[in-house]
Design a protein around this motif. Structure first.
Motif, PDB file in Angstrom:
ATOM      1  N   VAL A   1      -8.669   1.176  -6.931  1.00  0.00           N
ATOM      2  CA  VAL A   1      -9.319   1.564  -5.676  1.00  0.00           C
ATOM      3  C   VAL A   1     -10.218   0.492  -5.086  1.00  0.00           C
ATOM      4  CG1 VAL A   1      -9.225   4.039  -6.065  1.00  0.00           C
ATOM      5  CG2 VAL A   1     -11.110   2.716  -7.029  1.00  0.00           C
ATOM      6  N   ASP A   2     -10.654  -0.477  -5.918  1.00  0.00           N
ATOM      7  CA  ASP A   2     -11.616  -1.438  -5.355  1.00  0.00           C
ATOM      8  C   ASP A   2     -11.105  -2.872  -5.363  1.00  0.00           C
ATOM      9  OD1 ASP A   2     -11.823  -2.197  -8.023  1.00  0.00           O
ATOM     10  OD2 ASP A   2     -13.917  -1.610  -8.222  1.00  0.00           O
TER      11      ASP A   2
ATOM     12  N   LYS B   1       0.812  -1.224   0.000  1.00  0.00           N
ATOM     13  CA  LYS B   1       0.000   0.000   0.000  1.00  0.00           C
ATOM     14  C   LYS B   1       0.844   1.273   0.000  1.00  0.00           C
ATOM     15  CE  LYS B   1      -0.180   0.646   4.963  1.00  0.00           C
ATOM     16  NZ  LYS B   1      -0.002   2.028   5.365  1.00  0.00           N
ATOM     17  N   THR B   2       2.038   1.188   0.578  1.00  0.00           N
ATOM     18  CA  THR B   2       2.885   2.376   0.681  1.00  0.00           C
ATOM     19  C   THR B   2       3.437   2.792  -0.671  1.00  0.00           C
ATOM     20  OG1 THR B   2       3.494   1.799   2.929  1.00  0.00           O
ATOM     21  CG2 THR B   2       4.972   3.312   1.770  1.00  0.00           C
TER      22      THR B   2
ATOM     23  N   GLU C   1      -5.278  -3.915  -6.056  1.00  0.00           N
ATOM     24  CA  GLU C   1      -3.815  -3.897  -5.899  1.00  0.00           C
ATOM     25  C   GLU C   1      -3.249  -5.303  -6.074  1.00  0.00           C
ATOM     26  OE1 GLU C   1      -3.306  -0.404  -2.463  1.00  0.00           O
ATOM     27  OE2 GLU C   1      -2.778  -2.467  -2.011  1.00  0.00           O
TER      28      GLU C   1
ATOM     29  N   ARG D   1      -1.618   2.175  -8.241  1.00  0.00           N
ATOM     30  CA  ARG D   1      -2.347   3.396  -7.921  1.00  0.00           C
ATOM     31  C   ARG D   1      -3.639   3.446  -8.719  1.00  0.00           C
ATOM     32  NH1 ARG D   1      -4.568   7.576  -8.232  1.00  0.00           N
ATOM     33  NH2 ARG D   1      -4.887   7.094 -10.425  1.00  0.00           N
ATOM     34  N   GLY D   2      -4.686   3.916  -8.120  1.00  0.00           N
ATOM     35  CA  GLY D   2      -5.952   4.017  -8.829  1.00  0.00           C
ATOM     36  C   GLY D   2      -6.721   2.701  -8.851  1.00  0.00           C
TER      37      GLY D   2
ATOM     38  N   ASN E   1       0.430   7.619  -3.523  1.00  0.00           N
ATOM     39  CA  ASN E   1      -0.870   7.290  -4.119  1.00  0.00           C
ATOM     40  C   ASN E   1      -1.413   8.390  -5.028  1.00  0.00           C
ATOM     41  OD1 ASN E   1      -3.341   5.697  -4.334  1.00  0.00           O
ATOM     42  ND2 ASN E   1      -4.272   7.219  -2.988  1.00  0.00           N
ATOM     43  N   LEU E   2      -0.824   9.592  -4.966  1.00  0.00           N
ATOM     44  CA  LEU E   2      -1.305  10.708  -5.787  1.00  0.00           C
ATOM     45  C   LEU E   2      -0.572  10.815  -7.119  1.00  0.00           C
ATOM     46  CD1 LEU E   2      -1.603  13.414  -2.995  1.00  0.00           C
ATOM     47  CD2 LEU E   2      -3.499  12.423  -4.277  1.00  0.00           C
ATOM     48  N   PHE E   3       0.519  10.087  -7.253  1.00  0.00           N
ATOM     49  CA  PHE E   3       1.369  10.263  -8.427  1.00  0.00           C
ATOM     50  C   PHE E   3       1.373   8.992  -9.275  1.00  0.00           C
ATOM     51  CE2 PHE E   3       2.618  13.567  -5.618  1.00  0.00           C
ATOM     52  CZ  PHE E   3       3.211  14.568  -6.376  1.00  0.00           C
ATOM     53  N   ASP E   4       1.308   9.146 -10.593  1.00  0.00           N
ATOM     54  CA  ASP E   4       1.320   7.988 -11.484  1.00  0.00           C
ATOM     55  C   ASP E   4       2.715   7.386 -11.592  1.00  0.00           C
ATOM     56  OD1 ASP E   4      -1.349   8.273 -12.040  1.00  0.00           O
ATOM     57  OD2 ASP E   4      -1.015   9.563 -13.778  1.00  0.00           O
TER      58      ASP E   4
ATOM     59  N   LYS F   1      -6.182  -3.843  -1.026  1.00  0.00           N
ATOM     60  CA  LYS F   1      -7.269  -3.837  -1.997  1.00  0.00           C
ATOM     61  C   LYS F   1      -7.085  -4.999  -2.955  1.00  0.00           C
ATOM     62  CE  LYS F   1      -9.587  -0.271  -0.717  1.00  0.00           C
ATOM     63  NZ  LYS F   1     -11.015  -0.142  -0.564  1.00  0.00           N
TER      64      LYS F   1
ATOM     65  N   PRO G   1      -0.030   7.985   1.396  1.00  0.00           N
ATOM     66  CA  PRO G   1      -1.000   8.649   0.516  1.00  0.00           C
ATOM     67  C   PRO G   1      -0.345   9.580  -0.496  1.00  0.00           C
ATOM     68  CG  PRO G   1      -1.039   9.630   2.711  1.00  0.00           C
ATOM     69  CD  PRO G   1      -0.137   8.435   2.789  1.00  0.00           C
TER      70      PRO G   1
ATOM     71  N   LYS H   1       3.013   0.737  -3.916  1.00  0.00           N
ATOM     72  CA  LYS H   1       2.187   0.319  -5.062  1.00  0.00           C
ATOM     73  C   LYS H   1       3.012   0.127  -6.342  1.00  0.00           C
ATOM     74  CE  LYS H   1      -1.866   2.841  -3.220  1.00  0.00           C
ATOM     75  NZ  LYS H   1      -2.910   1.898  -2.902  1.00  0.00           N
TER      76      LYS H   1
END
Lengths: 352, 352
Positions: free
Chosen positions: B351-352, B41-42, B67, B348-349, B326-329, B64, B323, B44
């Motif tokens: 989400v589910d 998660k850290t 992921e 990343r992205g 998680n904001l950067f591609d 997730k 997080p 990805k």
């Protein structure tokens, strides 16, 4: 497909509410002769940017050059970047972008103006530059109307640039303070024989008061397309105007008083924006999202009479819609309970 | 290329520090006979997940399903999802995933166990399921060792499932409390003739104390790969162990005491995690990032002797690294001042 059939978490955007939100503020601007320049930072979706222009917006506003490049590629013709563009890489990109669209930018310092001037010295047409004024928000901006005048004159003198007016992001709840600064700066600049074609202010919280400040010719609004708890709290919108919700599943009910959602800070963000909880559960308005882990929302059910079971899906109105849509690559469009389709959040991840 | 030539904002990850962080905790686990199962998660990033396994991790952990699907596609062979998987869509995906990798999951409720049992009833091999215990963090998990025993027995009885052990995410700073719960639950389950092959705990803040609780056989750590101000504050890491920084440019110097960065909450996130500011500027450690807008960092320079100019690039260690990535591609990989390349933040992205 119905919302209840979707997997979670997912961002839902109600198109009926979007249409209503967009039309209502556009009508307000039309009524008061204010140019509406919506900020795409909230949605980052080209379809919505096009719709905003279709409804009468004079152009759009992007906080990042990368966002503007995406919007330009999608055919949006008029873009303001109200942000100091600094450094060779960004100035080169801005120069290229200005060949494709009507670009305008802001600046708050001679160094920034000089950088723009150098980059645009040989451009086919001058770059319109607004002077950014710090009218109380304590972010960017010149500190006095006199400094605004000096910077306007510097822009006017620079080959490759054209002085286009004044810009501010006002302190929330104090639009008259911003207007006083702007009117004073405008008068000082005009006294030197320089026209001030545009005076641009912004912010969804005070958008319905834009007409009270006649100095303002243009208004930039972002959140108004979706709205959120922050806008409801400050009276700019009602709960039924909130178009963006996060669909999430109750994945655990460890105790009678507690529920855990599959949406945490990586779906709802940690933005509090003056709220105490982390969003409002539409179906259980008495529930309190009292904490977030990255992928879990922690819900206190003590005030609820009815309580959700594991597997139940609920919708959360976030505190702040803009950073939420920034976390998802795609939003799902809905009308009522029906899923219409989806839009790519095309400018998401265009961080620079 | 050197860091100073990069455009901003950008996420930089120092590979020397990453290697050191990964190796140090793996050596600790090896020394104490604890299985290391890092949480992706850290970061990805598949390259980092592979490296963690290469160094000796028993497998990885994904919060997730999405992921996990990315990591499985990248060849990671052993994945724990310590999350209640609920609903037909997710259960179907889990079933498909379990055909490709050694998947294990957790559950904290009979309803969740029954859903898994139904989905895996006809699976070629049983799904290993851990019982999640709430040992003080007040998130998911059964509330008592007795409830853990009952759920373990239910898993054991279910066709398609195999009881694999116990799992907890302990309250920060209270690993012994978690261990007491786990040891008690383990004894109760063993007293019913059921083996408890794995007892999994986690959390970077208390990772160096994992060996103090002999009941623990496996430890899940996420942030340890990058570290951040939160981990430094709680003593799990030193500033020089922080591998992730956000490179940002000073874009405005509206007053002598204030600087504005081009990194705001959409780069640094609003996570405070016990800190008062929004990150530490490496080059100006006395500066205080006292506020964030979405694309602006607001810096108080009053405590600084030297102060940055417009155009200067600085590096910010964030409060919470997870997080941010998680904001950067894409993250840029660096060693010292040299840019080595980049990695896609592939999960990343998801989400589910």
């Amino acid at each position: 497909m119905r919302i209840s059939e979707l997997d979670t978490p997912a961002v839902l955007v109600d198109l009926d509410r979007v249409e209503r939100n967009l039309a209502r503020f556009q009508a307000y601007c039309d009524r008061h002769g204010i140019e509406n320049r919506p900020h795409v930072k909230t949605h980052k979706v080209v379809e919505f940017a096009r719709r905003q222009v279709e409804l009468g917006a004079v152009g759009i506003c992007c906080q990042k050059l990368g966002e503007a490049e995406v919007m330009a590629a999608a055919g949006l013709p008029d873009i303001l970047i109200p942000f100091n563009l600094v450094g060779a890489a960004k100035l080169g990109r801005a120069r290229a972008l200005a060949e494709r669209v009507a670009l305008r930018v802001s600046a708050d310092d001679p160094l920034v103006v000089d950088g723009l001037a150098e980059a645009f010295a040989s451009a086919p047409r001058p770059l319109p530059v607004l002077v950014e004024c710090d009218t109380g928000a304590r972010r960017c901006g010149v500190q006095t109307p006199e400094a605004a005048r000096e910077l306007a004159l510097r822009i006017d003198r620079a080959r490759g640039l054209r002085f286009a007016g004044l810009m501010t992001y006002p302190a929330k709840g104090a639009p008259e303070r911003a207007a006083t600064f702007l009117a004073e700066a405008k008068a000082l600049i005009e006294a030197r024989g320089l026209a001030v074609p545009s005076v641009s202010s912004g912010g969804t919280p005070d958008m319905w008061r834009a007409h009270e400040q006649p100095v303002i010719t243009e208004y930039r609004v972002g959140t108004y397309i979706y709205n959120d708890l922050m806008e409801v709290a400050c009276g700019a919108a009602r709960l039924e105007d909130c178009a963006l919700t996060v669909l999430t599943t109750v994945v655990s009910r460890p105790t009678a008083d507690r529920a855990i959602l599959d949406a945490g800070s990586k779906s709802l963000t940690s933005d509090l924006n003056g709220q105490t909880g982390h969003g409002r559960i539409v179906e259980y308005p008495e529930a309190v999202i009292y904490g977030l882990s990255e992928e879990h929302g922690h819900v206190d059910l003590r005030a609820c009479t009815a309580r959700p079971s594991i597997g139940e899906k609920v919708r959360v109105i976030p505190n702040h819609a803009c950073p939420v849509s920034n976390l998802f690559d795609r939003i799902l469009t809905v009308r009522g309970e029906r899923v219409e389709g989806s839009f790519v959040v095309a400018a998401r991840g265009r961080v620079d």
